[in-house]
Design a protein around this motif. Structure first.
Motif, PDB file in Angstrom:
ATOM      1  N   THR A 273      -5.469  -1.765  -7.538  1.00  0.00           N
ATOM      2  CA  THR A 273      -4.253  -0.980  -7.721  1.00  0.00           C
ATOM      3  C   THR A 273      -4.496   0.191  -8.682  1.00  0.00           C
ATOM      4  O   THR A 273      -5.563   0.325  -9.287  1.00  0.00           O
ATOM      5  N   TYR A 274      -3.471   1.000  -8.850  1.00  0.00           N
ATOM      6  CA  TYR A 274      -3.563   2.204  -9.682  1.00  0.00           C
ATOM      7  C   TYR A 274      -3.864   1.874 -11.138  1.00  0.00           C
ATOM      8  O   TYR A 274      -4.636   2.563 -11.799  1.00  0.00           O
TER       9      TYR A 274
ATOM     10  N   ASP B 153      -3.574  -0.998  -2.463  1.00  0.00           N
ATOM     11  CA  ASP B 153      -4.578   0.063  -2.481  1.00  0.00           C
ATOM     12  C   ASP B 153      -4.467   0.819  -3.802  1.00  0.00           C
ATOM     13  O   ASP B 153      -3.717   0.414  -4.695  1.00  0.00           O
TER      14      ASP B 153
ATOM     15  N   THR C 233       4.176   3.721  -4.782  1.00  0.00           N
ATOM     16  CA  THR C 233       3.883   4.303  -6.095  1.00  0.00           C
ATOM     17  C   THR C 233       4.829   3.831  -7.192  1.00  0.00           C
ATOM     18  O   THR C 233       4.708   4.264  -8.331  1.00  0.00           O
TER      19      THR C 233
ATOM     20  N   HIS D 151       6.398   6.606 -11.993  1.00  0.00           N
ATOM     21  CA  HIS D 151       5.753   6.714 -10.684  1.00  0.00           C
ATOM     22  C   HIS D 151       6.815   6.674  -9.594  1.00  0.00           C
ATOM     23  O   HIS D 151       6.697   5.957  -8.623  1.00  0.00           O
TER      24      HIS D 151
ATOM     25  N   HIS E 148      -2.964   3.396  -4.548  1.00  0.00           N
ATOM     26  CA  HIS E 148      -1.657   4.000  -4.792  1.00  0.00           C
ATOM     27  C   HIS E 148      -0.602   2.961  -5.154  1.00  0.00           C
ATOM     28  O   HIS E 148       0.539   3.327  -5.454  1.00  0.00           O
ATOM     29  N   THR E 149      -0.959   1.704  -5.115  1.00  0.00           N
ATOM     30  CA  THR E 149      -0.020   0.642  -5.508  1.00  0.00           C
ATOM     31  C   THR E 149       0.116   0.697  -7.023  1.00  0.00           C
ATOM     32  O   THR E 149      -0.817   0.370  -7.757  1.00  0.00           O
TER      33      THR E 149
ATOM     34  N   ARG F  17       0.833  -1.199   0.000  1.00  0.00           N
ATOM     35  CA  ARG F  17       0.000   0.000   0.000  1.00  0.00           C
ATOM     36  C   ARG F  17       0.871   1.255   0.000  1.00  0.00           C
ATOM     37  O   ARG F  17       1.940   1.277   0.607  1.00  0.00           O
ATOM     38  N   GLN F  18       0.425   2.269  -0.729  1.00  0.00           N
ATOM     39  CA  GLN F  18       1.142   3.545  -0.840  1.00  0.00           C
ATOM     40  C   GLN F  18       2.461   3.427  -1.601  1.00  0.00           C
ATOM     41  O   GLN F  18       3.232   4.388  -1.653  1.00  0.00           O
TER      42      GLN F  18
END
Length: 348
Positions: free
Chosen positions: A234-235, A207, A140, A343, A209-210, A137-138
């Motif tokens: 995911t993103y 999440d 990027t 990213h 931002h993954t 998570r988080q």
């Protein structure tokens, strides 16, 4: 448009047409015409930057990027000595928790990341008898290879994924002796250390931002036995970029391949979890971390399965906030392999 500006823009467009994942689905005559129109009156290379960025948007892969010389210097030379979220601790029930954050920047940063991450894994692996929770998570993205190197012992040996180009050409990611390889070529960080308790159950947390390189790590776990994902989709850029330096120091990053898992399934958008659970960022790592709680409970249930008899009996699952972390300060090289960028890191 000056000769200098036209040659520079033409070079960027030539690279796009030769290397883009979507090169066979793009109207290049129209894209070039639009680019030259957008650069009308350009005298310097810098004057063409807006036209190049507009052309990348026209490509539509949502992952290619352009860095001006200053951004390129930061993206390839900035060094991180210590990664605050690259850490581990032991959850109740003898379950290891490993947080995998983004990594980019210089070759030195990659070495720092691998050393710190391996220390984090080693600190818990002798007591993490009932499995692992890996938190993406988080994350990027950036450079996938340091991340994959850290989790290699948990992944286990074998082919774990691949890059698939538009023409079907594949480059295979694999693990051998707890070490990550690309098409059989080892990365420059030495051998990993196999787990004390191999083939553990693994829960992956994701999440929105993954992204990018973090999605590649997720894909590497797809199709692995005794593995389940938790959280949010995911993103949605599970694609590989390659960085092309331009004459003035700028960098053109082009998406050239999609990620595929060990079964051959190709990913081209957000990756949904097996179990969708939402957790507020403020609740992460606390008793309100519903995603971690569900992952821990599932991992504990897998530990109780017959194949894991002989290991320690799991305790009743309880979400444990980060306790003793294995944060070690280490000191770079990042391989020149295809990878992920756009990213937060360098390209392939």
């Amino acid at each position: 448009m000056s000769t200098t500006a036209r040659e520079y823009l033409t070079r960027a467009l030539d690279l796009m047409e030769a290397a883009s994942l979507l090169r066979n689905k793009t109207d290049w005559q129209q894209l070039r015409a639009d680019a030259y129109k957008n650069a009308t009156g350009a005298k310097t290379t810098e004057d063409t930057y807006a036209a190049i960025k507009a052309s990348l948007r026209q490509l539509g892969d949502n992952h290619s990027f352009f860095w001006d010389p200053e951004q390129a210097k930061v993206g390839t030379e900035a060094t991180t000595a210590h990664f605050d979220r690259l850490s581990s601790h032991l959850l109740a029930g003898n379950i290891g928790y490993l947080s995998i954050p983004a990594v980019g920047g210089s070759k030195r940063s990659a070495v720092n990341y691998v050393r710190q991450g391996r220390e984090a894994l080693q600190e818990q692996q002798k007591v993490a008898r009932c499995g692992w929770v890996i938190d993406l998570r988080q994350n990027t993205g950036g450079n996938m290879w340091p991340m994959l190197t850290v989790v290699a012992p948990i992944l286990g040996d074998g082919d774990v994924g691949s890059f698939v180009e538009g023409d079907g050409t594949k480059s295979t990611w694999s693990i051998r002796n707890a070490t990550a390889l690309l098409d059989g070529k080892a990365l420059p960080w030495g051998r990993g250390t196999p787990l004390e308790f191999p083939d553990p159950p693994v829960a992956i947390l994701t999440d929105g931002h993954t992204a990018s390189a973090a999605e590649a790590v997720l894909v590497a776990f797809k199709g692995r036995p005794d593995t389940r994902t938790f959280g949010l989709s995911t993103y949605g850029v599970p694609t590989a970029n390659e960085a092309y330096p331009l004459s003035d120091g700028a960098v053109l990053g082009l998406t050239g391949a999609r990620d595929a898992d060990r079964t051959g399934r190709i990913y081209d958008g957000p990756i949904a979890p097996d179990q969708e659970i939402s957790t507020s960022p403020l609740g992460r790592g606390t008793y309100k971390d519903h995603t971690l709680r569900a992952a821990q409970q599932w991992t504990a249930s897998q530990c109780a399965a017959p194949k894991l008899r002989g290991q320690l009996t799991p305790q009743r699952p309880q979400v444990s906030p980060p306790g003793v972390s294995s944060r070690v300060q280490t000191a770079g090289p990042e391989p020149g392999f295809r990878g992920h960028a756009g990213h937060g890191g360098t390209g392939r």
